[in-house]
Write an enzyme that holds these catalytic residues in place. Structure first.
Site, mmCIF file in Angstrom:
data_model
loop_
_atom_site.group_PDB
_atom_site.id
_atom_site.type_symbol
_atom_site.label_atom_id
_atom_site.label_comp_id
_atom_site.label_asym_id
_atom_site.label_seq_id
_atom_site.Cartn_x
_atom_site.Cartn_y
_atom_site.Cartn_z
ATOM 1 N N ARG A 162 0.828 -1.220 0.000
ATOM 2 C CA ARG A 162 0.000 0.000 0.000
ATOM 3 C C ARG A 162 0.855 1.259 0.000
ATOM 4 O O ARG A 162 0.608 2.191 -0.770
ATOM 5 C CB ARG A 162 -0.952 -0.005 1.194
ATOM 6 C CG ARG A 162 -2.016 -1.087 1.113
ATOM 7 C CD ARG A 162 -2.847 -1.158 2.381
ATOM 8 N NE ARG A 162 -1.989 -1.528 3.487
ATOM 9 C CZ ARG A 162 -2.250 -1.292 4.775
ATOM 10 N NH1 ARG A 162 -3.357 -0.672 5.121
ATOM 11 N NH2 ARG A 162 -1.417 -1.671 5.709
ATOM 12 N N ASN A 201 -6.018 -2.916 2.222
ATOM 13 C CA ASN A 201 -5.992 -4.362 2.339
ATOM 14 C C ASN A 201 -7.418 -4.867 2.472
ATOM 15 O O ASN A 201 -8.255 -4.214 3.098
ATOM 16 C CB ASN A 201 -5.216 -4.803 3.588
ATOM 17 C CG ASN A 201 -3.728 -4.662 3.438
ATOM 18 O OD1 ASN A 201 -3.197 -4.609 2.336
ATOM 19 N ND2 ASN A 201 -3.036 -4.580 4.555
#
Length: 103
Positions: free
Chosen positions: A20, A38
């Site tokens: 990320r 996520n």
């Protein structure tokens, strides 16, 4: 240059490898709006991208490899109408906890 919006579902070893943060940093370099999180099953990351078509496509190409430590197995693409509301780069803690780590 045409602007687009794309949702990516990225599968494989993509959690606990800095995916990320690396994606948000790459999006910033490309000047692409990015929201990335996520998903709870532990094997997927969902990203929403917005920006110039060529820059979004560059970020999609990057997502197919990911950062060191990732092992991307599949990237599913879902085009959406451009909205123009995805400014900046947000990393969502998880789909269960929508807190923002970085903006």
């Amino acid at each position: 240059m045409k602007k687009i919006r794309m949702i990516l579902m990225i599968s494989g070893k993509v959690q606990n490898v800095g995916f990320r943060m690396a994606m948000a940093d790459r999006a910033a370099d490309l000047e692409v709006g990015c929201e990335v999180m996520n998903l709870p099953e532990g094997r997927q990351v969902r990203a929403t991208l917005e920006g110039k078509k060529d820059k979004v496509n560059d970020l999609i190409k990057w997502a197919k490899k990911g950062p060191p430590g990732a092992n991307v197995k599949r990237v599913d693409l879902f085009p959406r109408p451009y909205e123009g509301d995805l400014n900046g780069h947000r990393i969502i803690v998880s789909s269960n906890n929508p807190g923002i780590l970085k903006r």
